[in-house]
Design a protein around this motif. Structure first.
Motif, PDB file in Angstrom:
ATOM      1  N   VAL A 288       0.863  -1.174   0.000  1.00  0.00           N
ATOM      2  CA  VAL A 288       0.000   0.000   0.000  1.00  0.00           C
ATOM      3  C   VAL A 288       0.900   1.224   0.000  1.00  0.00           C
ATOM      4  O   VAL A 288       1.737   1.398   0.887  1.00  0.00           O
ATOM      5  CB  VAL A 288      -0.957   0.012   1.218  1.00  0.00           C
ATOM      6  CG1 VAL A 288      -1.655   1.353   1.359  1.00  0.00           C
ATOM      7  CG2 VAL A 288      -1.980  -1.113   1.080  1.00  0.00           C
TER       8      VAL A 288
ATOM      9  N   LEU B 217      -2.788   5.439   2.031  1.00  0.00           N
ATOM     10  CA  LEU B 217      -4.019   5.015   2.687  1.00  0.00           C
ATOM     11  C   LEU B 217      -4.741   6.252   3.197  1.00  0.00           C
ATOM     12  O   LEU B 217      -4.240   6.962   4.060  1.00  0.00           O
ATOM     13  CB  LEU B 217      -3.694   4.060   3.845  1.00  0.00           C
ATOM     14  CG  LEU B 217      -4.853   3.423   4.576  1.00  0.00           C
ATOM     15  CD1 LEU B 217      -5.742   2.614   3.620  1.00  0.00           C
ATOM     16  CD2 LEU B 217      -4.331   2.523   5.693  1.00  0.00           C
TER      17      LEU B 217
ATOM     18  N   TYR C  99      -2.971   0.828  -4.005  1.00  0.00           N
ATOM     19  CA  TYR C  99      -2.162  -0.378  -3.954  1.00  0.00           C
ATOM     20  C   TYR C  99      -1.061  -0.251  -5.000  1.00  0.00           C
ATOM     21  O   TYR C  99      -1.277   0.328  -6.056  1.00  0.00           O
ATOM     22  CB  TYR C  99      -2.990  -1.609  -4.331  1.00  0.00           C
ATOM     23  CG  TYR C  99      -4.292  -1.752  -3.598  1.00  0.00           C
ATOM     24  CD1 TYR C  99      -4.343  -2.365  -2.354  1.00  0.00           C
ATOM     25  CD2 TYR C  99      -5.479  -1.308  -4.165  1.00  0.00           C
ATOM     26  CE1 TYR C  99      -5.559  -2.520  -1.696  1.00  0.00           C
ATOM     27  CE2 TYR C  99      -6.685  -1.453  -3.517  1.00  0.00           C
ATOM     28  CZ  TYR C  99      -6.723  -2.067  -2.280  1.00  0.00           C
ATOM     29  OH  TYR C  99      -7.914  -2.220  -1.631  1.00  0.00           O
TER      30      TYR C  99
ATOM     31  N   LEU D 159      -4.820  -3.328   5.617  1.00  0.00           N
ATOM     32  CA  LEU D 159      -4.108  -2.458   4.680  1.00  0.00           C
ATOM     33  C   LEU D 159      -2.901  -1.795   5.339  1.00  0.00           C
ATOM     34  O   LEU D 159      -1.853  -1.625   4.701  1.00  0.00           O
ATOM     35  CB  LEU D 159      -5.056  -1.400   4.109  1.00  0.00           C
ATOM     36  CG  LEU D 159      -6.177  -1.943   3.224  1.00  0.00           C
ATOM     37  CD1 LEU D 159      -7.148  -0.835   2.854  1.00  0.00           C
ATOM     38  CD2 LEU D 159      -5.619  -2.636   1.981  1.00  0.00           C
TER      39      LEU D 159
END
Length: 147
Positions: free
Chosen positions: A86, A89, A96, A137
């Motif tokens: 990742v 975020l 990604y 994530l």
């Protein structure tokens, strides 16, 4: 992703077998198939590690942007090591970054990114990433200096 990222830059890998039908008339995996590999590594992570309920969950991820840079060809029957990390975020979105390596090889064959925006299944309005998915994530998040 201006610089090529090596295997050690990806905290997660999934082996994806190529299929006979992935090859095009030129004898290599067709460009559009690479995006299906991106989708596969991302969604396997979201479902397996983040608990994403693709059939009944209140929140779904929709594609907002994608990009792929092809560095060298791959052909069936090569297996692919799909690396996932990742790069960014946000509150309701995630970027990604994916590297596709022929099984066991050090050099990436293709690399790219894919942006998901998480939305309410019914209204399709952006919604915060659910806690379990966010935690999954965050385990793939790379320092901003590495992006």
């Amino acid at each position: 992703m201006s610089e090529t990222i090596g295997r050690d830059g990806y905290p997660h890998f999934l082996v994806i077998p190529t299929r006979w039908m992935d090859n095009d008339i030129y004898g290599h995996v067709n460009n559009v198939v690479y995006y299906s590999y991106f989708d596969t590594v991302i969604n396997r992570w979201l479902i397996g590690e983040g608990g994403l309920d693709i059939e009944r969950g209140d929140v779904i991820g929709v594609a907002a942007e994608s990009h792929c840079r092809y560095l060298r060809g791959v052909s069936f029957p090569t297996d692919i090591d799909a690396g996932l990390r990742v790069g960014k975020l946000g509150r309701s979105s995630v970027r990604y970054e994916i590297g596709l390596f022929p099984r066991g090889e050090a050099l990436v064959a293709a690399e790219g990114y894919f942006v998901h925006v998480f939305v309410d299944r019914v209204s399709r309005k952006p919604t915060p990433i659910p806690d379990r998915i966010r935690a999954a994530l965050e385990r793939l998040l790379v320092p901003s200096s590495a992006v």
